[in-house]
Design a protein around this motif. Structure first.
Motif, PDB file in Angstrom:
ATOM      1  N   PRO A 214      -4.699   8.039  14.517  1.00  0.00           N
ATOM      2  CA  PRO A 214      -4.812   9.266  13.710  1.00  0.00           C
ATOM      3  C   PRO A 214      -5.876  10.228  14.236  1.00  0.00           C
ATOM      4  O   PRO A 214      -5.712  11.441  14.152  1.00  0.00           O
ATOM      5  CB  PRO A 214      -5.198   8.734  12.324  1.00  0.00           C
ATOM      6  CG  PRO A 214      -4.624   7.353  12.274  1.00  0.00           C
ATOM      7  CD  PRO A 214      -4.773   6.827  13.672  1.00  0.00           C
TER       8      PRO A 214
ATOM      9  N   ARG B 122      -6.300   1.642  12.152  1.00  0.00           N
ATOM     10  CA  ARG B 122      -6.327   2.630  11.075  1.00  0.00           C
ATOM     11  C   ARG B 122      -6.783   3.999  11.561  1.00  0.00           C
ATOM     12  O   ARG B 122      -6.284   5.025  11.113  1.00  0.00           O
ATOM     13  CB  ARG B 122      -7.251   2.147   9.957  1.00  0.00           C
ATOM     14  CG  ARG B 122      -6.707   0.950   9.204  1.00  0.00           C
ATOM     15  CD  ARG B 122      -7.745   0.392   8.227  1.00  0.00           C
ATOM     16  NE  ARG B 122      -7.200  -0.656   7.359  1.00  0.00           N
ATOM     17  CZ  ARG B 122      -7.111  -1.934   7.679  1.00  0.00           C
ATOM     18  NH1 ARG B 122      -7.522  -2.339   8.859  1.00  0.00           N
ATOM     19  NH2 ARG B 122      -6.601  -2.809   6.836  1.00  0.00           N
TER      20      ARG B 122
ATOM     21  N   TRP C  88     -12.363   2.463   2.473  1.00  0.00           N
ATOM     22  CA  TRP C  88     -12.196   1.728   1.222  1.00  0.00           C
ATOM     23  C   TRP C  88     -11.591   0.350   1.502  1.00  0.00           C
ATOM     24  O   TRP C  88     -11.991  -0.646   0.915  1.00  0.00           O
ATOM     25  CB  TRP C  88     -11.283   2.525   0.281  1.00  0.00           C
ATOM     26  CG  TRP C  88     -10.881   1.764  -0.939  1.00  0.00           C
ATOM     27  CD1 TRP C  88     -11.656   1.463  -2.025  1.00  0.00           C
ATOM     28  CD2 TRP C  88      -9.597   1.186  -1.184  1.00  0.00           C
ATOM     29  NE1 TRP C  88     -10.939   0.733  -2.939  1.00  0.00           N
ATOM     30  CE2 TRP C  88      -9.676   0.547  -2.449  1.00  0.00           C
ATOM     31  CE3 TRP C  88      -8.393   1.147  -0.477  1.00  0.00           C
ATOM     32  CZ2 TRP C  88      -8.583  -0.126  -3.007  1.00  0.00           C
ATOM     33  CZ3 TRP C  88      -7.317   0.488  -1.041  1.00  0.00           C
ATOM     34  CH2 TRP C  88      -7.413  -0.150  -2.277  1.00  0.00           C
ATOM     35  N   GLU C  89     -10.643   0.288   2.456  1.00  0.00           N
ATOM     36  CA  GLU C  89      -9.993  -1.000   2.717  1.00  0.00           C
ATOM     37  C   GLU C  89     -10.889  -1.971   3.468  1.00  0.00           C
ATOM     38  O   GLU C  89     -10.991  -3.132   3.087  1.00  0.00           O
ATOM     39  CB  GLU C  89      -8.697  -0.805   3.532  1.00  0.00           C
ATOM     40  CG  GLU C  89      -7.468  -0.556   2.684  1.00  0.00           C
ATOM     41  CD  GLU C  89      -6.190  -1.059   3.349  1.00  0.00           C
ATOM     42  OE1 GLU C  89      -6.077  -0.969   4.578  1.00  0.00           O
ATOM     43  OE2 GLU C  89      -5.297  -1.529   2.612  1.00  0.00           O
ATOM     44  N   VAL C  90     -11.505  -1.545   4.535  1.00  0.00           N
ATOM     45  CA  VAL C  90     -12.222  -2.518   5.377  1.00  0.00           C
ATOM     46  C   VAL C  90     -13.643  -2.123   5.747  1.00  0.00           C
ATOM     47  O   VAL C  90     -14.336  -2.887   6.432  1.00  0.00           O
ATOM     48  CB  VAL C  90     -11.420  -2.847   6.662  1.00  0.00           C
ATOM     49  CG1 VAL C  90     -10.139  -3.560   6.300  1.00  0.00           C
ATOM     50  CG2 VAL C  90     -11.145  -1.600   7.487  1.00  0.00           C
TER      51      VAL C  90
ATOM     52  N   TYR D 249       0.800   4.502   3.629  1.00  0.00           N
ATOM     53  CA  TYR D 249       1.693   4.886   4.743  1.00  0.00           C
ATOM     54  C   TYR D 249       2.747   5.891   4.312  1.00  0.00           C
ATOM     55  O   TYR D 249       3.077   6.819   5.053  1.00  0.00           O
ATOM     56  CB  TYR D 249       2.332   3.639   5.354  1.00  0.00           C
ATOM     57  CG  TYR D 249       1.299   2.721   5.935  1.00  0.00           C
ATOM     58  CD1 TYR D 249       0.887   2.849   7.252  1.00  0.00           C
ATOM     59  CD2 TYR D 249       0.681   1.753   5.145  1.00  0.00           C
ATOM     60  CE1 TYR D 249      -0.096   2.024   7.777  1.00  0.00           C
ATOM     61  CE2 TYR D 249      -0.293   0.923   5.657  1.00  0.00           C
ATOM     62  CZ  TYR D 249      -0.688   1.061   6.977  1.00  0.00           C
ATOM     63  OH  TYR D 249      -1.661   0.264   7.490  1.00  0.00           O
TER      64      TYR D 249
ATOM     65  N   TRP E  21      -9.413   6.140   2.940  1.00  0.00           N
ATOM     66  CA  TRP E  21      -8.625   4.930   2.644  1.00  0.00           C
ATOM     67  C   TRP E  21      -9.070   3.765   3.537  1.00  0.00           C
ATOM     68  O   TRP E  21      -9.258   2.639   3.085  1.00  0.00           O
ATOM     69  CB  TRP E  21      -7.136   5.237   2.850  1.00  0.00           C
ATOM     70  CG  TRP E  21      -6.287   4.038   3.032  1.00  0.00           C
ATOM     71  CD1 TRP E  21      -5.802   3.209   2.053  1.00  0.00           C
ATOM     72  CD2 TRP E  21      -5.794   3.519   4.271  1.00  0.00           C
ATOM     73  NE1 TRP E  21      -5.054   2.213   2.601  1.00  0.00           N
ATOM     74  CE2 TRP E  21      -5.024   2.367   3.959  1.00  0.00           C
ATOM     75  CE3 TRP E  21      -5.936   3.907   5.607  1.00  0.00           C
ATOM     76  CZ2 TRP E  21      -4.404   1.618   4.948  1.00  0.00           C
ATOM     77  CZ3 TRP E  21      -5.299   3.155   6.578  1.00  0.00           C
ATOM     78  CH2 TRP E  21      -4.554   2.021   6.248  1.00  0.00           C
TER      79      TRP E  21
ATOM     80  N   SER F 123       0.814  -1.215   0.000  1.00  0.00           N
ATOM     81  CA  SER F 123       0.000   0.000   0.000  1.00  0.00           C
ATOM     82  C   SER F 123       0.855   1.276   0.000  1.00  0.00           C
ATOM     83  O   SER F 123       1.891   1.350   0.661  1.00  0.00           O
ATOM     84  CB  SER F 123      -0.881  -0.009   1.259  1.00  0.00           C
ATOM     85  OG  SER F 123      -1.513   1.233   1.424  1.00  0.00           O
TER      86      SER F 123
END
Lengths: 701, 120
Positions: free
Chosen positions: B101, B97, B85-87, B47, B82, B44
């Motif tokens: 943040p 994730r 979109w990923e999970v 990062y 993101w 990916s």
């Protein structure tokens, strides 16, 4: 393989010091006499013993009578509940409406806790039998114990004196076996006997009422299983599963500690006369004819062959015994295995209980280099009118086979064009069977399945993922780079096995959903690290495969079980790490599926989160299903024992155990009152706290 | 306005802004550096990009610039998109994730008063 267990737990950390939770520790009664009802069943069936020439019909009559005397219900007469190992009880006093009223009736403590030397190596996995008014069990170190099923008072105990040195991977005794001698007079000593197989590889038989050794069995109640195995190396050859009886023949395999050497003790499976302890037959897959009655003088059973460490199932109607076989020694390298090993490794083998001859076999992995031992006991069912069995595997596949022939009754597919790797491409099979009827296995991993607590540890796991060799299930071993094995060696389905509700037509299967992160270590590097087999240096209590020498093969093996981030101890893949589901026997469809185990005991750096959320933890230990529609199960690393509604999958009751509940629970009845019981004895590999508790619950009187 | 004014008006919170700035730079370097490795391994790009966003945020915080807030907000919104979109709604998978943040987002937003004084 190993007895193992499990999986990695997400972390540990003990909640609640055990002793505080226990108000009612039963007093230990040392004197052997107690009033026992003398209604021990004494079938008058003709003897059918081990003699190979018993006619099948006679056999079947006998077995029916014996079985009638030992139905599941008030009793829990077999490790798997009934003779079919369904773990289904017809009891229905406890229901989803009143289960919330369950109260603890007693806690019995075996007193068997690890000595300083055995610290960190206990995984008792104990499941009692309940017969008449007694619970019959073995402790981690094989102390045989009988307690009153209604009060928890100890009736007797017999300690065969197993030394700590005998502990293989973990101190485990999953259960005992009951046998009624059809020829003995009622009330004669050992007319009904309790038999176990021990860590130091002995069969031990004692009288069910007194605990006194059965003098007529072997040598003063003991048969030495080391006989004809070879050099005695404590801990290399041990039995952790209860033997089974098929028409008077007591059948046992043994756990051969994994990963030590090619030249390992034999995986021979033996049948003994349940009355006298004499060898009835031996099935040595390396020399079946020659060694049927034992090896010639001066020889031993074929070394390094696949073993059966888990529990077999007897089928007295067909006179067969079904053996879920493990892999050859060593697990992760196979080029030098014999044809016979390749034939029977990781296969279900049906033996004729009278002769020890192979009736049929069904292999679940071709050329296994993943330690995918069959760990689950098979369950006997009637499938659309055919006597059948349910075979779950560590890869999660569930097969249904015809008991008489071994032919699959549900669709079996084939994976093709599988990668063969660079280590032994000629050996690795490019095809593997899979069940197209039902599998517990999830989709292959992708980078986005990597987990952690923060973006940094998650990122590190992503880097590990990208650096590893991974081409989906059956990715072959590699050495230059690590490889990912998914599912890992804990399943899928492991020794806890599945439960079957024949009334509702459901299979209840709990399972693990975690990869292992492995690497073959070249011999030179292994030597530098000082990896030596058990016969050269005593083992330390590290997880199965975490630096095992595999002496005699070109590679040692390094397994990161559960693939944990070395910095945080967190799993590198996202939850759930384990679940439980109901499968419709008629269609193979999933009825419900849910994570099993809360996050309460787990968190980064081993700090309990106390979150009551169903994260789905690694789990080991099976379930019990009742006619009233409840599934009782511990197994998860959250130290909870719970009841789940079989219709919906919803948890309807749970209670905190004083130690890990990695054991199969039971349910039984005394004087019209239904009890549920589980051993809270912990598990070193699951990283749950060790204990010595057996706890019984019932509705208020 | 002079640097002198800034120091005087923010001496109570300026150090906290700077500390957060340095934390962002440090995290950004680690995530960006490892993220670059992941990109090279074929993984990916998130990062690497998030690392740049964190370093930029940290530098701007050290300069006392309100732009730090906008840059981090952009980084966080990118992270959110993101992650979804990923999970999607797999909340356990969102833990690594989004948790950290978002904590940083809160810290950056708390810098707004100090950064506003700087702008005056």
């Amino acid at each position: 393989m190993p007895l193992r267990s499990a999986s990695l737990a997400l972390l540990l950390a003990t909640v609640a010091p055990a002793p505080l939770l226990h108000a009612q520790v039963a007093e230990i009664v040392t004197s052997p006499e107690t009033e026992l009802p003398d209604e021990a069943p004494a079938p008058e069936a003709p003897a059918d013993e081990a003699s190979p020439d018993v006619a099948a019909e006679e056999t079947s009559v006998t077995s029916t009578q014996e079985a009638a005397a030992r139905d599941v219900g008030a009793d829990w007469p077999y490790w798997g509940g009934d003779a079919e190992a369904t773990r289904y009880s017809p009891l229905d006093q406890i229901t989803r409406d009143n289960v919330g009223e369950l109260e603890e009736v007693f806690t019995y403590r075996t007193g068997d806790l690890p000595s300083p030397e055995a610290e960190g190596r206990y995984s008792p996995e104990t499941t009692p039998l309940k017969v008449d008014d007694q619970l019959l069990l073995c402790s981690a170190m094989n102390i045989l114990i009988a307690i009153d099923a209604a009060t928890g008072e100890e009736n007797w105990r017999y300690d065969p004196g197993v030394p700590d040195a005998a502990i293989p991977y973990g101190a485990t005794c999953r259960g005992v076996t009951l046998y009624v001698d059809p020829e003995a007079e009622e009330g004669a000593p050992c007319a009904t006997r309790v038999i176990q197989a021990t860590l130091d590889a002995k069969l031990v038989a004692v009288d069910v009422e007194t605990g006194a050794p059965c003098e007529g069995f072997g040598e003063n109640g003991t048969v030495d299983l080391w006989q004809d195995i070879g050099e005695r190396v404590p801990g290399w050859y041990a039995v952790t599963a209860p033997p089974v009886v098929v028409n008077g023949v007591l059948v046992t395999g043994a756990q051969v500690k994994d990963g030590q050497a090619e030249d390992a003790p034999s995986g021979v499976v033996r049948g003994f006369d349940a009355v006298t302890g004499e060898l009835a037959w031996a099935w040595d897959l390396g020399a079946p004819e020659q060694n049927r009655d034992g090896p010639p003088e001066g020889e031993v059973y074929t070394r390094g062959t696949p073993n059966m460490w888990t529990t077999a199932t007897a089928d007295e109607d067909l006179g067969l015994v079904y053996l879920p076989m493990g892999n050859s020694s060593v697990d992760y390298y196979g080029s030098n295995r014999s044809e016979a090993e390749n034939e029977y490794a990781t296969a279900l083998v049906a033996l004729d209980g009278a002769t020890g001859e192979v009736a049929w076999h069904f292999q679940t992995v071709r050329h296994d280099v993943w330690d995918y031992d069959l760990g689950s006991q098979v369950t006997l069912i009637d499938y659309e009118g055919t006597p059948a069995l349910v075979l779950p595997s560590k890869q999660g596949d569930i097969y249904i086979l015809d008991r008489a022939t071994g032919e699959p009754l549900t669709p079996v597919g084939e994976l093709t064009d599988l990668p063969q790797g660079e280590i032994e491409p000629d050996y690795i099979s490019d095809t593997q069977p899979i069940s197209e009827w039902h599998t517990l296995r999830k989709e292959d991993l992708t980078e986005r399945d990597m987990w952690g607590f923060t973006p940094i540890d998650q990122l590190w796991c992503r880097i590990m993922f990208r650096r590893a060799n991974y081409q989906g299930v059956y990715t072959p071993p590699s050495s230059e780079r690590p490889w990912i094995q998914y599912p890992g060696y804990n399943g899928g389905s492991d020794w806890g096995s599945v439960a079957v509700d024949p009334e509702r037509g459901l299979i209840i299967a709990n399972y693990n959903d975690i990869p292992n992160y492995n690497r073959l270590i070249p011999r030179e590097e292994a030597d530098e690290r000082g990896l030596t087999p058990i016969d050269e240096a005593p083992p330390e209590g590290s997880p199965e495969g975490a630096g095992d020498p595999q002496a005699g093969s070109p590679y040692a093996i390094e397994v990161n079980a559960g693939w944990r981030n070395s910095a945080t101890g967190m799993p590198c893949t996202d939850p759930p790490f384990g679940g439980i589901r109901a499968i419709d026997l008629a269609t193979g469809d999933t009825v419900w599926d849910r994570p099993l185990g809360t996050a309460r005991r787990n968190g980064p750096f081993g700090i309990p989160s106390f979150l009551p959320l169903d994260i789905g933890t690694p789990n080991n230990g099976g379930s019990v299903v009742t006619a009233s529609g409840l599934v009782f199960i511990g197994a998860a690393t959250d130290n909870l024992f719970r009841a789940i509604d079989i219709e919906t999958g919803e948890t309807v009751w749970s209670t905190v155990l004083p130690a890990g509940g990695q054991a199969n629970p039971i349910t039984y009845e005394v004087d019209g009152r239904q009890y549920v019981m589980i051993a809270a004895t912990g598990h070193h590999f699951m990283e749950t706290p060790t204990g010595d508790y057996l706890i019984a619950w019932a509705l208020p009187e | 306005m002079t640097t002198h004014d800034y120091d005087r008006s923010t001496h109570g919170s300026g150090w906290a802004v700077k500390l957060l700035g340095w934390i962002c730079i440090l995290l950004g370097l680690v995530i960006g550096g490892l993220g670059l490795w992941l990109i090279i391994l074929g993984g990916s790009w998130y990062y690497g990009l998030a690392g740049i966003g964190l370093v930029a945020t940290g530098v701007l915080l050290n300069q006392g610039s309100m732009a730090a807030v906008w840059v981090y907000l952009l980084t966080w919104l990118g992270t959110l998109g993101w992650a979804w979109w990923e999970v999607g709604a797999e909340w356990w998978a969102q833990l690594p994730r989004l948790l950290a943040p978002t904590l940083i987002l809160i810290a950056v937003l708390l810098c707004i008063p100090a950064l506003s004084r700087r702008r005056r």
